[in-house]
Design a protein around this motif. Structure first.
Motif, PDB file in Angstrom:
ATOM      1  N   SER A 272      -9.909 -77.306  37.213  1.00 68.91           N
ATOM      2  CA  SER A 272      -9.354 -77.885  35.987  1.00 68.91           C
ATOM      3  C   SER A 272     -10.133 -77.389  34.776  1.00 68.91           C
ATOM      4  CB  SER A 272      -9.407 -79.412  36.051  1.00 68.91           C
ATOM      5  OG  SER A 272     -10.742 -79.862  35.898  1.00 68.91           O
ATOM      6  N   ARG A 273      -9.562 -77.561  33.628  1.00 67.70           N
ATOM      7  CA  ARG A 273     -10.230 -77.159  32.383  1.00 67.70           C
ATOM      8  C   ARG A 273     -11.561 -77.887  32.236  1.00 67.70           C
ATOM      9  NH1 ARG A 273     -10.653 -72.867  29.524  1.00 67.70           N
ATOM     10  NH2 ARG A 273     -12.496 -73.491  28.440  1.00 67.70           N
ATOM     11  N   ARG A 274     -11.585 -79.178  32.583  1.00 73.57           N
ATOM     12  CA  ARG A 274     -12.806 -79.967  32.449  1.00 73.57           C
ATOM     13  C   ARG A 274     -13.865 -79.524  33.457  1.00 73.57           C
ATOM     14  NH1 ARG A 274     -14.073 -81.808  27.721  1.00 73.57           N
ATOM     15  NH2 ARG A 274     -14.462 -84.015  27.632  1.00 73.57           N
ATOM     16  N   GLU A 275     -13.427 -79.167  34.663  1.00 76.42           N
ATOM     17  CA  GLU A 275     -14.372 -78.642  35.646  1.00 76.42           C
ATOM     18  C   GLU A 275     -14.982 -77.341  35.132  1.00 76.42           C
ATOM     19  OE1 GLU A 275     -12.417 -80.354  39.789  1.00 76.42           O
ATOM     20  OE2 GLU A 275     -11.759 -78.407  39.028  1.00 76.42           O
ATOM     21  N   LEU A 276     -14.149 -76.500  34.552  1.00 73.29           N
ATOM     22  CA  LEU A 276     -14.633 -75.239  34.010  1.00 73.29           C
ATOM     23  C   LEU A 276     -15.608 -75.470  32.855  1.00 73.29           C
ATOM     24  CD1 LEU A 276     -14.402 -72.192  34.406  1.00 73.29           C
ATOM     25  CD2 LEU A 276     -12.603 -72.205  32.691  1.00 73.29           C
ATOM     26  N   ASP A 277     -15.317 -76.451  32.004  1.00 71.54           N
ATOM     27  CA  ASP A 277     -16.242 -76.800  30.922  1.00 71.54           C
ATOM     28  C   ASP A 277     -17.598 -77.194  31.484  1.00 71.54           C
ATOM     29  OD1 ASP A 277     -14.250 -76.387  29.007  1.00 71.54           O
ATOM     30  OD2 ASP A 277     -13.753 -78.525  28.843  1.00 71.54           O
ATOM     31  N   CYS A 278     -17.592 -78.033  32.503  1.00 74.65           N
ATOM     32  CA  CYS A 278     -18.843 -78.465  33.137  1.00 74.65           C
ATOM     33  C   CYS A 278     -19.566 -77.273  33.755  1.00 74.65           C
ATOM     34  CB  CYS A 278     -18.577 -79.523  34.202  1.00 74.65           C
ATOM     35  SG  CYS A 278     -18.050 -81.117  33.538  1.00 74.65           S
ATOM     36  N   LEU A 279     -18.821 -76.405  34.412  1.00 71.47           N
ATOM     37  CA  LEU A 279     -19.413 -75.229  35.036  1.00 71.47           C
ATOM     38  C   LEU A 279     -20.061 -74.322  33.996  1.00 71.47           C
ATOM     39  CD1 LEU A 279     -19.853 -73.569  37.613  1.00 71.47           C
ATOM     40  CD2 LEU A 279     -17.617 -72.546  37.216  1.00 71.47           C
ATOM     41  N   HIS A 280     -19.404 -74.147  32.875  1.00 70.43           N
ATOM     42  CA  HIS A 280     -19.940 -73.314  31.791  1.00 70.43           C
ATOM     43  C   HIS A 280     -21.320 -73.808  31.368  1.00 70.43           C
ATOM     44  CE1 HIS A 280     -20.189 -71.204  27.944  1.00 70.43           C
ATOM     45  NE2 HIS A 280     -20.488 -72.374  27.408  1.00 70.43           N
ATOM     46  N   TRP A 281     -21.433 -75.106  31.090  1.00 68.86           N
ATOM     47  CA  TRP A 281     -22.700 -75.660  30.619  1.00 68.86           C
ATOM     48  C   TRP A 281     -23.734 -75.723  31.728  1.00 68.86           C
ATOM     49  CZ3 TRP A 281     -23.456 -75.069  25.830  1.00 68.86           C
ATOM     50  CH2 TRP A 281     -22.400 -75.172  24.927  1.00 68.86           C
TER      51      TRP A 281
ATOM     52  N   THR B  56     -15.199 -75.008  46.404  1.00 66.58           N
ATOM     53  CA  THR B  56     -15.797 -73.690  46.608  1.00 66.58           C
ATOM     54  C   THR B  56     -16.664 -73.620  47.864  1.00 66.58           C
ATOM     55  OG1 THR B  56     -17.693 -74.271  45.192  1.00 66.58           O
ATOM     56  CG2 THR B  56     -15.813 -73.145  44.141  1.00 66.58           C
ATOM     57  N   HIS B  57     -16.765 -74.733  48.584  1.00 65.71           N
ATOM     58  CA  HIS B  57     -17.553 -74.792  49.824  1.00 65.71           C
ATOM     59  C   HIS B  57     -19.015 -74.427  49.577  1.00 65.71           C
ATOM     60  CE1 HIS B  57     -13.669 -75.073  51.775  1.00 65.71           C
ATOM     61  NE2 HIS B  57     -13.314 -73.934  51.211  1.00 65.71           N
TER      62      HIS B  57
ATOM     63  N   SER C 129     -25.503 -77.329  43.152  1.00 67.28           N
ATOM     64  CA  SER C 129     -25.099 -76.788  41.852  1.00 67.28           C
ATOM     65  C   SER C 129     -25.519 -75.337  41.684  1.00 67.28           C
ATOM     66  CB  SER C 129     -25.691 -77.630  40.716  1.00 67.28           C
ATOM     67  OG  SER C 129     -25.213 -78.938  40.776  1.00 67.28           O
ATOM     68  N   LEU C 130     -26.690 -74.991  42.177  1.00 71.30           N
ATOM     69  CA  LEU C 130     -27.156 -73.620  42.067  1.00 71.30           C
ATOM     70  C   LEU C 130     -26.242 -72.660  42.823  1.00 71.30           C
ATOM     71  CD1 LEU C 130     -29.346 -71.701  41.001  1.00 71.30           C
ATOM     72  CD2 LEU C 130     -30.656 -72.206  43.056  1.00 71.30           C
ATOM     73  N   ASN C 131     -25.874 -73.040  44.050  1.00 73.73           N
ATOM     74  CA  ASN C 131     -24.920 -72.231  44.821  1.00 73.73           C
ATOM     75  C   ASN C 131     -23.567 -72.170  44.140  1.00 73.73           C
ATOM     76  OD1 ASN C 131     -26.536 -73.619  47.532  1.00 73.73           O
ATOM     77  ND2 ASN C 131     -26.497 -71.417  47.251  1.00 73.73           N
ATOM     78  N   LEU C 132     -23.160 -73.269  43.528  1.00 75.20           N
ATOM     79  CA  LEU C 132     -21.880 -73.309  42.825  1.00 75.20           C
ATOM     80  C   LEU C 132     -21.856 -72.289  41.703  1.00 75.20           C
ATOM     81  CD1 LEU C 132     -19.126 -74.598  42.120  1.00 75.20           C
ATOM     82  CD2 LEU C 132     -20.389 -76.266  40.755  1.00 75.20           C
ATOM     83  N   VAL C 133     -22.875 -72.311  40.858  1.00 76.90           N
ATOM     84  CA  VAL C 133     -22.950 -71.370  39.727  1.00 76.90           C
ATOM     85  C   VAL C 133     -23.032 -69.937  40.246  1.00 76.90           C
ATOM     86  CG1 VAL C 133     -24.371 -70.621  37.783  1.00 76.90           C
ATOM     87  CG2 VAL C 133     -23.918 -73.063  38.131  1.00 76.90           C
ATOM     88  N   GLY C 134     -23.793 -69.718  41.305  1.00 79.68           N
ATOM     89  CA  GLY C 134     -23.944 -68.378  41.864  1.00 79.68           C
ATOM     90  C   GLY C 134     -22.692 -67.848  42.534  1.00 79.68           C
ATOM     91  N   SER C 135     -21.816 -68.760  42.953  1.00 71.30           N
ATOM     92  CA  SER C 135     -20.615 -68.318  43.670  1.00 71.30           C
ATOM     93  C   SER C 135     -19.508 -67.853  42.739  1.00 71.30           C
ATOM     94  CB  SER C 135     -20.076 -69.453  44.546  1.00 71.30           C
ATOM     95  OG  SER C 135     -19.482 -70.463  43.764  1.00 71.30           O
TER      96      SER C 135
END
Length: 75
Positions: free
Chosen positions: A22-31, A63-64, A68-74
């Motif tokens: 979602s757009r909000r998930e992407l916003d959170c991921l960006h920051w 994303t399995h 958070s670190l793995n999430l950003v790296g993936s």
């Protein structure tokens, strides 16, 4: 790759599985990628840190990834 749309973002994970963020998930991921804490992200987006945590957890499930670190790296 990540494909931006007006409503959702399509992401292909390493298994080439399409995942919709979602757009909000992407916003959170960006920051999150910029190194902000969940509390800081909440302040930037005018949402609670618990809501940020929910978005991050949803993305981790999609994303399995284990954290958070793995999430950003993936991405």
């Amino acid at each position: 790759y990540i494909e931006l749309t007006t409503k959702n973002t399509t992401y292909n994970n390493p298994d080439n599985e399409k995942i919709s963020l979602s757009r909000r998930e992407l916003d959170c991921l960006h920051w999150l990628a910029k190194g902000l804490s969940k509390k800081e992200i909440g302040r930037k987006l005018f949402i609670s840190d618990r809501t940020v945590e929910a978005h991050v957890n949803n993305m981790r499930i999609k994303t399995h990834t284990k954290n958070s670190l793995n999430l950003v790296g993936s991405i």
